[in-house]
Scaffold this motif. Structure first.
Motif, short mmCIF file in Angstrom:
data_model
loop_
_atom_site.label_atom_id
_atom_site.label_comp_id
_atom_site.label_asym_id
_atom_site.label_seq_id
_atom_site.Cartn_x
_atom_site.Cartn_y
_atom_site.Cartn_z
N PHE A 123 33.94 13.32 -20.42
CA PHE A 123 34.42 13.21 -19.04
C PHE A 123 35.78 12.54 -18.99
O PHE A 123 36.66 12.94 -18.22
CB PHE A 123 33.42 12.45 -18.16
N ALA A 124 35.98 11.51 -19.82
CA ALA A 124 37.29 10.85 -19.88
C ALA A 124 38.35 11.83 -20.36
O ALA A 124 39.48 11.84 -19.85
CB ALA A 124 37.23 9.63 -20.80
N GLY A 125 38.01 12.67 -21.32
CA GLY A 125 38.96 13.68 -21.80
C GLY A 125 39.33 14.68 -20.72
O GLY A 125 40.51 15.05 -20.58
N VAL A 126 38.37 15.11 -19.94
CA VAL A 126 38.64 16.05 -18.83
C VAL A 126 39.50 15.37 -17.78
O VAL A 126 40.45 15.96 -17.25
CB VAL A 126 37.32 16.59 -18.23
N TYR A 127 39.20 14.11 -17.48
CA TYR A 127 39.99 13.31 -16.53
C TYR A 127 41.45 13.24 -17.00
O TYR A 127 42.38 13.50 -16.24
CB TYR A 127 39.37 11.92 -16.43
N ASN A 128 41.64 12.93 -18.27
CA ASN A 128 42.99 12.82 -18.82
C ASN A 128 43.69 14.18 -18.87
O ASN A 128 44.90 14.27 -18.64
CB ASN A 128 42.95 12.18 -20.20
N LEU A 129 42.96 15.24 -19.18
CA LEU A 129 43.54 16.57 -19.19
C LEU A 129 44.02 16.97 -17.79
O LEU A 129 45.11 17.54 -17.65
CB LEU A 129 42.52 17.59 -19.70
N ALA A 130 43.24 16.65 -16.77
CA ALA A 130 43.67 16.95 -15.40
C ALA A 130 44.99 16.27 -15.10
O ALA A 130 45.92 16.89 -14.55
CB ALA A 130 42.60 16.51 -14.40
N TRP A 131 45.12 15.00 -15.48
CA TRP A 131 46.37 14.29 -15.24
C TRP A 131 47.52 14.84 -16.08
O TRP A 131 48.66 14.90 -15.62
CB TRP A 131 46.21 12.79 -15.49
N ALA A 132 47.23 15.25 -17.29
CA ALA A 132 48.28 15.85 -18.13
C ALA A 132 48.81 17.14 -17.49
O ALA A 132 50.02 17.39 -17.48
CB ALA A 132 47.75 16.13 -19.54
N ILE A 133 47.91 17.94 -16.95
CA ILE A 133 48.33 19.18 -16.28
C ILE A 133 49.18 18.86 -15.06
O ILE A 133 50.21 19.50 -14.81
CB ILE A 133 47.11 20.05 -15.92
N VAL A 134 48.78 17.84 -14.29
CA VAL A 134 49.57 17.44 -13.13
C VAL A 134 50.97 17.01 -13.55
O VAL A 134 51.96 17.39 -12.92
CB VAL A 134 48.86 16.32 -12.33
N VAL A 135 51.07 16.26 -14.63
CA VAL A 135 52.40 15.83 -15.12
C VAL A 135 53.25 17.05 -15.48
O VAL A 135 54.43 17.13 -15.10
CB VAL A 135 52.27 14.87 -16.32
N VAL A 136 52.66 18.00 -16.18
CA VAL A 136 53.41 19.21 -16.54
C VAL A 136 53.85 19.95 -15.27
O VAL A 136 54.99 20.41 -15.18
CB VAL A 136 52.57 20.13 -17.47
N LEU A 137 52.96 20.06 -14.30
CA LEU A 137 53.34 20.73 -13.04
C LEU A 137 54.48 20.01 -12.34
O LEU A 137 55.35 20.65 -11.75
CB LEU A 137 52.12 20.83 -12.11
N MET A 138 54.48 18.69 -12.40
CA MET A 138 55.56 17.92 -11.77
C MET A 138 56.91 18.15 -12.46
O MET A 138 57.95 18.09 -11.82
CB MET A 138 55.24 16.41 -11.80
N ILE A 139 56.86 18.45 -13.73
CA ILE A 139 58.11 18.68 -14.47
C ILE A 139 58.55 20.14 -14.36
O ILE A 139 59.71 20.42 -14.05
CB ILE A 139 57.93 18.29 -15.96
#
Length: 148
Positions: A123-139
């Motif tokens: 679950f922590a990995g999925v949580y972190n993956l969601a945030w990583a995708i958001v960061v990529v989208l922001m860039i």
């Protein structure tokens, strides 16, 4: 005003979302378990507190982001919408799965189920993956209005 909001948004994301991401990832490693090698209840308690506190302060991130997107007239852009959905999903995962499972692991007093800790890691990995995708989208900002 936009520069201030953007600065608050980015700094809060780095400090609070980053802090909660690290804490959720490290917690299963230190949570009480039958094979207690390298485990520390006091570290796990501290990571649980960080998860809770930084997640609460992390509410500044979507709030500042939505205000900024509204001011810039970008609320309808796909990268903003997908980012908001992923942010909501990450928050829901944290509230309904990660935080309660951390609390339960601490309540087990060293009798924690290793399978449950592995699930918590997932679950922590999925949580972190969601945030990583958001960061990529922001860039990358796919579908954004050019020149804006």
């Amino acid at each position: 005003m936009e520069h201030v909001l953007l600065s608050v948004h980015v700094l809060a994301a780095i400090v609070f979302v980053g802090g909660s991401a690290v804490a959720t990832s490290l917690f299963p490693r230190y949570a009480p378990a039958p094979a207690g090698e390298g485990r520390s209840r006091s570290v796990a308690v501290a990571l649980h507190r960080i998860t809770r506190g930084y997640a609460a302060f992390g509410l500044v991130v979507p709030l500042a982001g939505m205000i900024l997107a509204g001011i810039q007239g970008r609320m309808g852009e796909i990268w903003i919408i997908v980012s908001m959905v992923l942010t909501a999903a990450a928050a829901l995962l944290l509230i309904t799965q990660i935080y309660p499972r951390q609390r339960d692991a601490l309540a087990d007093q060293g009798e924690g189920d290793p399978a449950r800790l592995r699930q918590l890691s997932m679950f922590a990995g999925v949580y972190n993956l969601a945030w990583a995708i958001v960061v990529v989208l922001m860039i990358v900002r796919p579908g954004s209005v050019q020149g804006a």
